[in-house]
Design a protein around this motif. Structure first.
Motif, PDB file in Angstrom:
ATOM      1  N   VAL A 157      27.677  41.008  55.395  1.00 53.58           N
ATOM      2  CA  VAL A 157      27.117  39.950  54.569  1.00 53.58           C
ATOM      3  C   VAL A 157      28.215  39.414  53.646  1.00 53.58           C
ATOM      4  O   VAL A 157      29.118  40.157  53.224  1.00 53.58           O
ATOM      5  N   SER A 158      28.134  38.124  53.360  1.00 50.92           N
ATOM      6  CA  SER A 158      29.056  37.505  52.405  1.00 50.92           C
ATOM      7  C   SER A 158      28.337  37.337  51.073  1.00 50.92           C
ATOM      8  O   SER A 158      27.210  36.835  51.024  1.00 50.92           O
ATOM      9  N   ILE A 159      28.978  37.761  49.986  1.00 52.86           N
ATOM     10  CA  ILE A 159      28.351  37.765  48.665  1.00 52.86           C
ATOM     11  C   ILE A 159      29.267  37.039  47.677  1.00 52.86           C
ATOM     12  O   ILE A 159      30.485  37.272  47.652  1.00 52.86           O
ATOM     13  N   GLU A 160      28.668  36.162  46.855  1.00 46.57           N
ATOM     14  CA  GLU A 160      29.407  35.555  45.744  1.00 46.57           C
ATOM     15  C   GLU A 160      29.184  36.419  44.507  1.00 46.57           C
ATOM     16  O   GLU A 160      28.055  36.602  44.052  1.00 46.57           O
ATOM     17  N   PHE A 161      30.268  36.935  43.962  1.00 48.74           N
ATOM     18  CA  PHE A 161      30.196  37.897  42.870  1.00 48.74           C
ATOM     19  C   PHE A 161      29.979  37.171  41.536  1.00 48.74           C
ATOM     20  O   PHE A 161      30.762  36.290  41.158  1.00 48.74           O
ATOM     21  N   ASN A 162      28.921  37.544  40.783  1.00 51.76           N
ATOM     22  CA  ASN A 162      28.671  36.922  39.475  1.00 51.76           C
ATOM     23  C   ASN A 162      28.132  37.909  38.445  1.00 51.76           C
ATOM     24  O   ASN A 162      27.441  37.524  37.508  1.00 51.76           O
ATOM     25  N   ASN A 163      28.440  39.195  38.619  1.00 54.40           N
ATOM     26  CA  ASN A 163      27.999  40.217  37.673  1.00 54.40           C
ATOM     27  C   ASN A 163      28.995  40.281  36.514  1.00 54.40           C
ATOM     28  O   ASN A 163      30.110  40.802  36.656  1.00 54.40           O
ATOM     29  N   GLU A 164      28.576  39.753  35.348  1.00 52.39           N
ATOM     30  CA  GLU A 164      29.477  39.687  34.200  1.00 52.39           C
ATOM     31  C   GLU A 164      29.923  41.070  33.729  1.00 52.39           C
ATOM     32  O   GLU A 164      31.055  41.262  33.293  1.00 52.39           O
ATOM     33  N   LEU A 165      29.012  42.040  33.815  1.00 55.83           N
ATOM     34  CA  LEU A 165      29.330  43.368  33.296  1.00 55.83           C
ATOM     35  C   LEU A 165      30.411  44.072  34.117  1.00 55.83           C
ATOM     36  O   LEU A 165      31.076  44.984  33.629  1.00 55.83           O
ATOM     37  N   LEU A 166      30.597  43.653  35.364  1.00 56.54           N
ATOM     38  CA  LEU A 166      31.573  44.306  36.239  1.00 56.54           C
ATOM     39  C   LEU A 166      32.809  43.446  36.470  1.00 56.54           C
ATOM     40  O   LEU A 166      33.651  43.784  37.300  1.00 56.54           O
ATOM     41  N   ASP A 167      32.924  42.351  35.742  1.00 55.78           N
ATOM     42  CA  ASP A 167      34.063  41.459  35.918  1.00 55.78           C
ATOM     43  C   ASP A 167      35.368  42.207  35.634  1.00 55.78           C
ATOM     44  O   ASP A 167      35.527  42.831  34.582  1.00 55.78           O
ATOM     45  N   GLY A 168      36.280  42.162  36.613  1.00 52.86           N
ATOM     46  CA  GLY A 168      37.575  42.807  36.459  1.00 52.86           C
ATOM     47  C   GLY A 168      37.599  44.267  36.850  1.00 52.86           C
ATOM     48  O   GLY A 168      38.654  44.915  36.757  1.00 52.86           O
ATOM     49  N   ARG A 169      36.473  44.806  37.294  1.00 51.76           N
ATOM     50  CA  ARG A 169      36.422  46.208  37.709  1.00 51.76           C
ATOM     51  C   ARG A 169      36.958  46.367  39.136  1.00 51.76           C
ATOM     52  O   ARG A 169      36.991  45.430  39.924  1.00 51.76           O
ATOM     53  N   THR A 170      37.367  47.590  39.466  1.00 49.54           N
ATOM     54  CA  THR A 170      37.897  47.865  40.791  1.00 49.54           C
ATOM     55  C   THR A 170      36.766  48.154  41.780  1.00 49.54           C
ATOM     56  O   THR A 170      35.638  48.488  41.392  1.00 49.54           O
ATOM     57  N   VAL A 171      37.098  48.056  43.055  1.00 51.76           N
ATOM     58  CA  VAL A 171      36.135  48.366  44.108  1.00 51.76           C
ATOM     59  C   VAL A 171      35.701  49.828  44.022  1.00 51.76           C
ATOM     60  O   VAL A 171      34.526  50.156  44.177  1.00 51.76           O
ATOM     61  N   ALA A 172      36.641  50.722  43.734  1.00 52.28           N
ATOM     62  CA  ALA A 172      36.319  52.148  43.629  1.00 52.28           C
ATOM     63  C   ALA A 172      35.329  52.395  42.499  1.00 52.28           C
ATOM     64  O   ALA A 172      34.384  53.190  42.642  1.00 52.28           O
ATOM     65  N   TYR A 173      35.520  51.720  41.351  1.00 58.50           N
ATOM     66  CA  TYR A 173      34.617  51.890  40.216  1.00 58.50           C
ATOM     67  C   TYR A 173      33.204  51.449  40.586  1.00 58.50           C
ATOM     68  O   TYR A 173      32.219  52.129  40.277  1.00 58.50           O
ATOM     69  N   MET A 174      33.099  50.309  41.282  1.00 53.77           N
ATOM     70  CA  MET A 174      31.775  49.780  41.641  1.00 53.77           C
ATOM     71  C   MET A 174      31.108  50.655  42.700  1.00 53.77           C
ATOM     72  O   MET A 174      29.885  50.819  42.696  1.00 53.77           O
TER      73      MET A 174
END
Length: 554
Positions: A209-226
């Motif tokens: 799936v293709s997703i447009e990222f707009n989660n303000e709380l996770l802005d600038g976080r790494t893939v591993a963190y998420m």
């Protein structure tokens, strides 16, 4: 010309080989003949074997028994290896329902046999033989004979004779029941294929799936963190920045608002992942590929063909660290798996790799990617598995009063399924090409049918003329009534796919010829999966009910 007569009607190895070769050759040729568009296929080998034996071409009993059992072992073992990788997932997707239907067929067959005994006065030992023949279950026959001998101190030849008389039409009745259900319920293969494809998509383990990222709380976080935060298995294959540039993602990649992510995850996890990151956008594979800068980023399916890789985990190989690539999916036996560090690779896996062209080529060298190597047979796994299967099949499970065993068919089948699923844990190469698997399967079933036919031919006609013809009718009732009742219920009420239903019918009667017919008719592995799902339980029930039925008469 005495040598020629001895070759056809004597004894010895040459005579046995010739007899089996003639039975199989003639049976295969007759199997190509279709009447009304329907052919019994390789089942004809059984009837040719009966004819040859009737006219004097018999084989030594020990040789006959060995060929029959070894042929059956080859047949069920090749099936187990093929369906093993997807067996446990298929069991979760309706397996209990299949087992319940198969158990109903077994118990209804016993009920019909007992009703015939009450109505006609036919001795129970004879009815048990007819029952075993009607459902083509040789272990049930052996268990009944052993139970009767141990309990009474004498043999009852009517048990084996009832089996021999009922067996041929038992095979035909099972296949005929499949055909009857198909036409009576107006089954259309086109609709079955569409339903099967929909089911495959529904249960596919990996979806994109293709997703447009707009989660303000996770802005600038790494893939591993998420990934740690979401606590679901997923892979971010690529990241498209707002300026249209595309980069390959790894655990250290940072994600910002406005980025677009190409995510691979379990279908059931995708809604939660989409809601967590942002919202879904329409972008196909081509859109992602066309935006790859300078065509430096490529994706390729790479075959795992090096024996050193078999059983290795991704964490052991450290492919991402060494070569800067990303692995998005692993296809195993037609099923897409989500890659994770603890996933063990198997020979024959197809790994989807994304990264710079040179890095992908280096990864291909590490994994093998050689079709030629996949063509090499892996005999060690086959014969180790057969040996373990024979041991398992010989272990007594219950004493009622005689030991109930899985036998020389149930044991190898279960071991093959386990090896197909877990063999890499022991560094066993479980992969076989489709053609090699099919060759083992066809050779095994041909030998088995020829041996059964040659063994049943002597005295077959005399038994029928001396009243045994009634047993044929009894056997047909025992075969057909339970199958039709359960098949109609499974089809109309449970909405069971017809291909799976054929496997259920073949497995509930432990009938390899019926499975061979079902596989040829379906053109896919669904009958084999259904057969293997119910076979172990059915084998146990057939042996147990045969012994209890005999003991009930004494």
């Amino acid at each position: 010309m005495e040598w020629l007569y001895s070759l056809f009607f004597g004894s010895g190895i040459a005579h046995a080989v010739l007899t089996f070769a003639l039975a199989i050759t003639a049976g295969i040729l007759l199997g190509r003949v279709k009447i009304g568009g329907v052919s019994l296929g390789i089942t004809w080998v059984l009837f040719v074997g009966i004819a040859l034996s009737h006219f004097g071409m018999t084989v030594d009993g020990d040789v006959l028994h060995f060929v029959k059992e070894f042929g059956l072992i080859l047949f069920v073992f090749s099936i187990g290896l093929q369906v093993g990788p997807g067996f446990f997932s298929s069991f979760k997707q309706g397996g209990l329902q299949l087992v319940g239907c198969a158990a109903a067929i077994v118990l209804l067959g016993v009920a019909v046999a007992y009703a015939i005994h009450v109505a006609t006065g036919t001795p129970i030992p004879t009815m048990v033989g007819v029952l075993s023949g009607a459902v083509t279950n040789t272990p049930g026959l052996g268990a009944a004979q052993q139970a009767y001998t141990d309990a009474s101190g004498i043999d009852d030849p009517s048990i084996a004779l009832g089996y021999a008389v009922a067996y041929p039409l038992g095979v035909v009745g099972i296949i005929a029941s499949m055909i009857f259900v198909r036409y009576a319920l107006r089954v259309k293969f086109e609709q079955e294929n569409e339903a099967l494809a929909a089911l495959s998509r529904e249960h596919k383990l990996a979806s994109k799936v293709s997703i447009e990222f707009n989660n303000e709380l996770l802005d600038g976080r790494t893939v591993a963190y998420m990934r740690d935060l979401v606590k679901r298995q997923f892979v971010i294959s690529r990241i498209m920045r707002p300026d249209g540039s595309v980069a390959m993602a790894d655990a250290d990649s940072t994600v910002h608002q406005g980025d677009r992510l190409w995510v691979i995850a379990d279908a059931e996890d995708l809604p939660a992942i989409v809601a967590f990151f942002g919202h879904e956008v329409e972008m196909d594979d081509v859109a992602w590929g066309n935006n790859t800068p300078d065509s430096e980023l490529v994706s390729r399916r790479i075959l795992v063909t090096r024996s050193e890789i078999n059983g290795k985990k991704f964490s052991d190989l450290r492919l991402r660290t060494k070569y800067g690539i990303n692995i998005t999916r692993v296809n195993r036996s037609g099923v897409d798996l989500i890659p994770y560090q603890g996933l063990e690779l198997q020979i024959g896996d197809r790994v989807m790799v994304v990264g710079p062209r040179s890095a992908v080529e280096q990864t291909a060298k590490v994994l093998g990617n050689s079709l030629k190597k996949l063509d090499q047979p892996n005999l060690l796994t086959i014969f180790v598995g057969i040996a373990l299967g024979v041991l398992l099949g010989s272990v007594p499970l219950l004493n009622v009063p005689q030991p109930v065993k899985l036998g020389l068919a149930g044991g190898p089948l279960i071991v093959a399924i386990l090896i197909g699923r877990f063999g890499t844990h022991f560094h066993l190469v479980t992969y076989t090409t489709q053609s090699a698997n099919l060759m083992l399967r066809e050779v095994g079933i041909a030998l088995f049918l020829a041996a059964v036919g040659i063994g049943a031919g002597d005295g077959f006609v005399d038994a029928i003329l001396n009243g045994g013809y009634r047993w044929i009718g009894y056997g047909v009732l025992i075969t057909v009534i339970p199958i039709l009742i359960v098949a109609v219920a499974a089809r109309l009420w449970l909405r069971m796919n017809y291909y799976t239903l054929m496997g259920l019918i073949a497995g509930s009667t432990t009938d390899p010829p019926a499975l061979a017919y079902a596989n040829a008719t379906a053109g896919n592995d669904m009958p084999a999966v259904g057969y293997s799902t119910v076979y172990p339980v059915v084998m146990f029930l057939r042996v147990l009910t045969a012994q209890i039925f005999i003991l009930f008469a004494l």
